[in-house]
Structures are given as C-alpha cells and as structure tokens.
Design a protein around this motif. Structure first.
Motif, PDB file in Angstrom:
ATOM      1  N   ARG A  42       6.637  -5.887 -12.610  1.00 43.11           N
ATOM      2  CA  ARG A  42       5.460  -6.196 -11.805  1.00 43.11           C
ATOM      3  C   ARG A  42       5.028  -7.654 -11.982  1.00 43.11           C
ATOM      4  O   ARG A  42       4.558  -8.289 -11.023  1.00 43.11           O
ATOM      5  CB  ARG A  42       4.303  -5.276 -12.168  1.00 43.11           C
ATOM      6  N   ALA A  43       5.201  -8.180 -13.184  1.00 40.46           N
ATOM      7  CA  ALA A  43       4.839  -9.582 -13.418  1.00 40.46           C
ATOM      8  C   ALA A  43       5.694 -10.512 -12.560  1.00 40.46           C
ATOM      9  O   ALA A  43       5.240 -11.584 -12.159  1.00 40.46           O
ATOM     10  CB  ALA A  43       5.013  -9.919 -14.899  1.00 40.46           C
ATOM     11  N   ARG A  44       6.934 -10.089 -12.240  1.00 47.88           N
ATOM     12  CA  ARG A  44       7.793 -10.908 -11.396  1.00 47.88           C
ATOM     13  C   ARG A  44       7.479 -10.744  -9.913  1.00 47.88           C
ATOM     14  O   ARG A  44       7.729 -11.646  -9.122  1.00 47.88           O
ATOM     15  CB  ARG A  44       9.271 -10.553 -11.650  1.00 47.88           C
ATOM     16  N   GLN A  45       6.956  -9.560  -9.526  1.00 45.54           N
ATOM     17  CA  GLN A  45       6.696  -9.306  -8.108  1.00 45.54           C
ATOM     18  C   GLN A  45       5.306  -8.688  -7.916  1.00 45.54           C
ATOM     19  O   GLN A  45       5.181  -7.572  -7.414  1.00 45.54           O
ATOM     20  CB  GLN A  45       7.759  -8.364  -7.533  1.00 45.54           C
ATOM     21  N   PRO A  46       4.238  -9.386  -8.305  1.00 44.44           N
ATOM     22  CA  PRO A  46       2.891  -8.802  -8.188  1.00 44.44           C
ATOM     23  C   PRO A  46       2.468  -8.567  -6.743  1.00 44.44           C
ATOM     24  O   PRO A  46       1.607  -7.729  -6.473  1.00 44.44           O
ATOM     25  CB  PRO A  46       1.996  -9.847  -8.861  1.00 44.44           C
ATOM     26  N   GLU A  47       3.078  -9.301  -5.797  1.00 47.29           N
ATOM     27  CA  GLU A  47       2.725  -9.122  -4.393  1.00 47.29           C
ATOM     28  C   GLU A  47       3.308  -7.833  -3.811  1.00 47.29           C
ATOM     29  O   GLU A  47       2.879  -7.380  -2.742  1.00 47.29           O
ATOM     30  CB  GLU A  47       3.203 -10.330  -3.568  1.00 47.29           C
ATOM     31  N   PRO A  70       2.290  -2.525  -7.474  1.00 50.13           N
ATOM     32  CA  PRO A  70       0.902  -2.338  -7.907  1.00 50.13           C
ATOM     33  C   PRO A  70       0.798  -2.207  -9.422  1.00 50.13           C
ATOM     34  O   PRO A  70       1.799  -1.963 -10.117  1.00 50.13           O
ATOM     35  CB  PRO A  70       0.507  -1.023  -7.227  1.00 50.13           C
ATOM     36  N   THR A  71      -0.403  -2.330  -9.942  1.00 46.34           N
ATOM     37  CA  THR A  71      -0.624  -2.084 -11.367  1.00 46.34           C
ATOM     38  C   THR A  71      -0.614  -0.573 -11.619  1.00 46.34           C
ATOM     39  O   THR A  71      -0.802   0.235 -10.708  1.00 46.34           O
ATOM     40  CB  THR A  71      -1.982  -2.653 -11.818  1.00 46.34           C
ATOM     41  N   THR A 109       0.826  -1.206   0.000  1.00 44.57           N
ATOM     42  CA  THR A 109       0.000   0.000   0.000  1.00 44.57           C
ATOM     43  C   THR A 109       0.860   1.256   0.000  1.00 44.57           C
ATOM     44  O   THR A 109       0.593   2.214  -0.724  1.00 44.57           O
ATOM     45  CB  THR A 109      -0.931   0.010   1.228  1.00 44.57           C
ATOM     46  N   ALA A 110       1.905   1.250   0.829  1.00 42.78           N
ATOM     47  CA  ALA A 110       2.817   2.396   0.866  1.00 42.78           C
ATOM     48  C   ALA A 110       3.525   2.577  -0.471  1.00 42.78           C
ATOM     49  O   ALA A 110       3.721   3.705  -0.938  1.00 42.78           O
ATOM     50  CB  ALA A 110       3.835   2.221   1.991  1.00 42.78           C
ATOM     51  N   ILE A 111       3.886   1.462  -1.100  1.00 47.72           N
ATOM     52  CA  ILE A 111       4.549   1.530  -2.415  1.00 47.72           C
ATOM     53  C   ILE A 111       3.608   2.155  -3.432  1.00 47.72           C
ATOM     54  O   ILE A 111       3.988   3.051  -4.199  1.00 47.72           O
ATOM     55  CB  ILE A 111       4.985   0.115  -2.864  1.00 47.72           C
ATOM     56  N   ARG A 112       2.355   1.702  -3.438  1.00 46.19           N
ATOM     57  CA  ARG A 112       1.362   2.255  -4.372  1.00 46.19           C
ATOM     58  C   ARG A 112       1.170   3.752  -4.141  1.00 46.19           C
ATOM     59  O   ARG A 112       1.142   4.535  -5.090  1.00 46.19           O
ATOM     60  CB  ARG A 112       0.036   1.529  -4.183  1.00 46.19           C
ATOM     61  N   PRO A 172      -2.932   1.193 -13.247  1.00 47.00           N
ATOM     62  CA  PRO A 172      -4.220   1.792 -12.864  1.00 47.00           C
ATOM     63  C   PRO A 172      -4.332   2.049 -11.364  1.00 47.00           C
ATOM     64  O   PRO A 172      -4.908   3.058 -10.940  1.00 47.00           O
ATOM     65  CB  PRO A 172      -5.247   0.754 -13.332  1.00 47.00           C
ATOM     66  N   GLU A 173      -3.789   1.152 -10.524  1.00 49.85           N
ATOM     67  CA  GLU A 173      -3.791   1.383  -9.083  1.00 49.85           C
ATOM     68  C   GLU A 173      -2.980   2.628  -8.726  1.00 49.85           C
ATOM     69  O   GLU A 173      -3.367   3.428  -7.872  1.00 49.85           O
ATOM     70  CB  GLU A 173      -3.209   0.172  -8.343  1.00 49.85           C
ATOM     71  N   VAL A 174      -1.839   2.781  -9.395  1.00 49.33           N
ATOM     72  CA  VAL A 174      -0.972   3.937  -9.140  1.00 49.33           C
ATOM     73  C   VAL A 174      -1.674   5.234  -9.534  1.00 49.33           C
ATOM     74  O   VAL A 174      -1.688   6.216  -8.780  1.00 49.33           O
ATOM     75  CB  VAL A 174       0.360   3.788  -9.903  1.00 49.33           C
ATOM     76  N   PHE A 175      -2.295   5.235 -10.726  1.00 50.66           N
ATOM     77  CA  PHE A 175      -2.997   6.443 -11.175  1.00 50.66           C
ATOM     78  C   PHE A 175      -4.190   6.751 -10.277  1.00 50.66           C
ATOM     79  O   PHE A 175      -4.509   7.920 -10.024  1.00 50.66           O
ATOM     80  CB  PHE A 175      -3.446   6.281 -12.622  1.00 50.66           C
ATOM     81  N   GLY A 176      -4.854   5.699  -9.784  1.00 54.60           N
ATOM     82  CA  GLY A 176      -5.963   5.910  -8.857  1.00 54.60           C
ATOM     83  C   GLY A 176      -5.482   6.569  -7.564  1.00 54.60           C
ATOM     84  O   GLY A 176      -6.131   7.480  -7.039  1.00 54.60           O
ATOM     85  N   ALA A 177      -4.333   6.119  -7.063  1.00 49.20           N
ATOM     86  CA  ALA A 177      -3.768   6.729  -5.855  1.00 49.20           C
ATOM     87  C   ALA A 177      -3.383   8.182  -6.114  1.00 49.20           C
ATOM     88  O   ALA A 177      -3.547   9.048  -5.238  1.00 49.20           O
ATOM     89  CB  ALA A 177      -2.549   5.930  -5.391  1.00 49.20           C
ATOM     90  N   ALA A 178      -2.895   8.466  -7.322  1.00 50.58           N
ATOM     91  CA  ALA A 178      -2.518   9.844  -7.667  1.00 50.58           C
ATOM     92  C   ALA A 178      -3.737  10.760  -7.664  1.00 50.58           C
ATOM     93  O   ALA A 178      -3.645  11.931  -7.275  1.00 50.58           O
ATOM     94  CB  ALA A 178      -1.846   9.866  -9.043  1.00 50.58           C
TER      95      ALA A 178
END
Length: 467
Positions: A218-223, A226-227, A93-96, A229-235
């Motif tokens: 992200r495909a290597r570390q999806p856990e 974030p995607t 969450t903090a990363i996103r 769209p998630e990043v833009f949503g947070a922005a």
C-alpha cells in the motif's frame, strides 16, 4: 551452429519483452524455494508420523475439506477475478469494497465452520472411522480459518496488481514459517495432534507476515490500495448482496472438484482404514510438488485472461491461451512420466512402510497430467462466464464415476481409490474442454472489435506495476 544460437538469443529476448513471460518466470523462480522447503518438511513429517498417525492426520484434513464444501461463497476465485478488473479500471472504491467483502465473508465462514466442527466432528469421526480423535483434530484445525484471510487477501491483492515479486516473497515466507513448527513438533514426537497444532501456529505467523507485506504494498500504491481500517469499515458497512451470485457459482465449481479427491479418501477411511486413506493422501500430496512447476502459469492466467476479456480482445485471449496450452501439454507429459518412473526410488525416502503406496503414486500421475492441462481451463471458463454449464458437467462426472469408484475402492483399496480419482477427473476435464474451447473460438472469430490487437501481439506492451 552460430545461426541457431543467434536465433535462440533473439527468441529469448522477444519472450523476455513479454510481461506475461517475465511475471511467470518470477513466480516460478519463487516456487523453487517453496518446493524445496515444502518437500523437506513433507518427508520429515511423513517419516516421523508413521503410516497410522499420518493416516489419522490426513483423515482430519479430509474431514475439514468435506466441511468446507458447505462454504458456498466462492470467495477466493471470485475476488481474484473482480479485483483484477477493479485494479485494471483504477477504481479504488471498488477495490476497498471487494476487500471488505472478503473479510466480511471470511469471519462468517470461520464462525460457522468452528461451530459445526465443535458440535458434530467427534460424532462423525467416531461413527465413520471409529476414531473420535480424528474429529477433535479436525475441530482444532478450523481455528486456522481465523487467521488465513490476512494471508489470502494479501496474496490476491499482489496477484491482481501483478506485483509478482511480492507475491512470490509472501508465498515463500508462508512455506518457510509453516515448515519450522511442523518439523519441530513431529521430531519431538508430537504425532498427528502436534502437527495440527503446528498448522494453527503457522497460520498465526503467516497472518502477521501478510499484514506486514500488505502495508508495504500500500505504501507503494496508496492511490490504488486502501488502508486496513478502510477495508474493515467497508466490511462492517457494506451489504454482500452485489457479490454473492458469481461467488456462489464459483464455490459450487470448486467444491464439486474437491469431492473428486475427498470422497475416495473418506470411503477408504470407512471401508479399509486410516492407513489406506493415508496412502492415497500421500500420493495426492506428493503430486503437489510436480504441480508447483505449473503454478506460476496458472497464477498469471488468472489475472491476464480477465484483462483481455475486459478489453473484448478475444483474438489475443485465444492466442495467449493456445500458446500456453501448446507448451504445457508436452512439458506436463514429460514431468509426470519421469515422476512415475522415479516413484519406486523416491518413496522409500519417507519410510519403508510406505513402499505399498508406490503403485498408488504411479497411477495418480495420470491424474496429475489431466489436472495440469485442465487447470488452465479454470481461469478461462470463469472469464467467459460459463459457470452453469461447467457445474452441470462436473456434477455429471461425479455421478457417472460414483458406482465404478465404489467398486474400485471395495475391491482394490488405495489403488482403486487412485483409479477412481483418475476416472472422475478425466470425465470432468474432457467435458470442460468440449464446452469451453468452441466458445472461445466463436468469440475470437466474431466478437473482436475492429482495431483490436492481433494474435501476433501476445502481450500488452504497456508497463504494469511490479512488486
């Protein structure tokens, strides 16, 4: 002899077991291609433009740099420090939210900078340099701000997750993609205007590459990651309030240091002419290729030091930093002595008209050495949160060097500009070392908790993600 060889092999094996050493080697190997490609592009561009057009281009970029001193977000260094801490904690969450903040601020900066450039750039250039073209080129160059966030944030993510192979690959791609349009346009006679347009095109291409590599990471570390769209949503949703104070201090730090080289170029453009400003800009740009030899170390320290500090292990932090500094000083001295000796032989490659810049480049080698040593203190004082003291020191260095710099530039032109750069950096780095080093020593002696790793263990043996 056999005993010496065996000792060397054991030392190499011990070093290669260190994550820090392996990551640094990966980064430096990538820098070799960057250096070769970028140097070829640099030589061809400088030769094709000539002293006047190159001076105009350098002044346009210098105007852009002066404008960006108004950017007080401190976005890149603050995101590197915070994202490395969030990745270490595994806090998705903090990363996103940090990535969203990065895009949020990037958009504001791009819009504000473009508006200011369109309103004032030509007027400033006409009055300062008697050449409104410089202002128009600077305004065009601000368009790169719309695309660089996609590249910059991907680099930060790869660095913070210590995916150094991916980091090196993205840097190499950016240099290769950027070199092609630059070389093509100047060879076709595009001049300074064509070169600025090539820079804008390169920023678009590099943005596409950044998005592509982020999706793979992200495909290597999806856990963890974030995607988009998630990043833009947070922005769109999040408030910048939790992040801006630390970023503000970092921005003031970076912008003050930027003035150390930008103000001398600006004064040369005003009082001597674009050609003299171009000579100083040529020397500063040329030294970047020597600086690349140390970039891998700095990139690694930016995420390693916050990690040690996060564990409150200041013994290890001091030991790692001391080892880096002990190796860096003699290597830097050797590199810049050789650079100064070779300058009269290498500079004519870019054109006989640049031969007057030889002493400028040689004098700036002192600046290169000071920056190579002082540069590693940047991640350290950011980690130790000594920003306010460093800001006072940097401002004081600028004020103390101001009058001597004016005299040097007015009486010695580009060579005086080079000496003024040396002076202000020597004052700044000397003061920084005097403040930061005792603080680190005190922390290492008094604040390391029982059971923390000793100085004999320079690196965390636990595995880290690789790209």
């Amino acid at each position: 002899m056999r005993r010496i060889i065996d000792q060397g092999i054991r030392l190499a094996r011990r070093l290669l077991r260190s994550h820090f050493v392996r990551d640094t080697i990966t980064l430096q190997a990538g820098k070799s291609l960057v250096m070769a490609t970028s140097l070829l592009s640099f030589v061809l561009v400088v030769r094709a433009l000539g002293t006047e057009q190159y001076g105009i281009y350098r002044l346009a970029l210098n105007m852009f740099g002066l404008l960006m001193t108004l950017n007080l977000s401190g976005l890149l260094p603050s995101t590197i420090t915070r994202l490395a801490e969030a990745v270490g904690a595994g806090d998705r969450t903090a990363i996103r939210d940090l990535m969203g903040f990065f895009f949020q601020v990037s958009v504001v900066v791009a819009v504000a900078a473009t508006a200011l450039a369109l309103l004032f750039a030509e007027v400033y250039a006409a009055s300062a340099y008697n050449n409104s073209l410089i202002g128009r080129l600077m305004a065009i160059y601000t368009l790169t701000l719309l695309f660089t966030p996609f590249y910059g944030l991907t680099l930060v993510v790869l660095q913070s997750t210590r995916a150094m192979r991916g980091y090196a690959a993205l840097e190499n791609m950016a240099v290769l993609v950027g070199a092609v349009p630059r070389i093509a346009i100047v060879v076709l006679g595009g001049g300074a205007t064509g070169l600025v347009l090539a820079d804008v095109l390169a920023s678009i291409l590099v943005a596409v590459g950044g998005v592509t590599l982020y999706r793979r990471a992200r495909a290597r570390q999806p856990e963890v990651l974030p995607t988009l769209p998630e990043v833009f949503g947070a922005a769109l949703r999040n408030s910048p309030r939790p992040y801006w104070r630390f970023g503000l201090l970092l921005a003031l730090d970076k912008n003050l240091a930027g003035l150390y080289t930008r103000l001398p170029q600006d004064l040369l453009g005003r009082w001597v002419g674009p050609e003299a400003a171009g000579f100083l800009g040529l020397g500063l740009s040329g030294l970047r290729y020597a600086d690349l030899l140390f970039k891998g170390i700095l990139t690694n320290l930016e995420v390693r030091l916050p990690g040690d500090a996060g564990k409150k292990d200041y013994v290890r932090l001091e030991a790692n930093f001391r080892r880096v500094l002990t190796g860096l000083v003699p290597i830097g001295l050797g590199v810049y002595v050789i650079y100064a000796i070779m300058a009269p032989l290498l500079l004519p490659i870019v054109g006989a008209e640049y031969i007057p810049a030889v002493p400028v480049v040689q004098v700036l080698c002192l600046y290169g050495l000071v920056v190579a040593i002082g540069g590693v203190f940047g991640p350290l004082y950011r980690t130790l949160r000594l920003m306010k003291a460093i800001l006072v020191l940097k401002a004081a260095a600028l004020l103390l060097a101001a009058l001597p710099a004016v005299w040097l530039i007015q009486n010695a032109g580009a060579l005086g500009g080079a000496w003024s750069v040396n002076l202000v950096y020597a004052l700044s780095v000397g003061g920084t070392i005097a403040v930061v080093w005792p603080r680190l020593r005190r922390l290492a002696r008094s604040e390391t908790p029982p059971g923390a790793a000793s100085a004999a263990a320079p690196d965390d043996p636990q595995p880290t993600p690789t790209g």
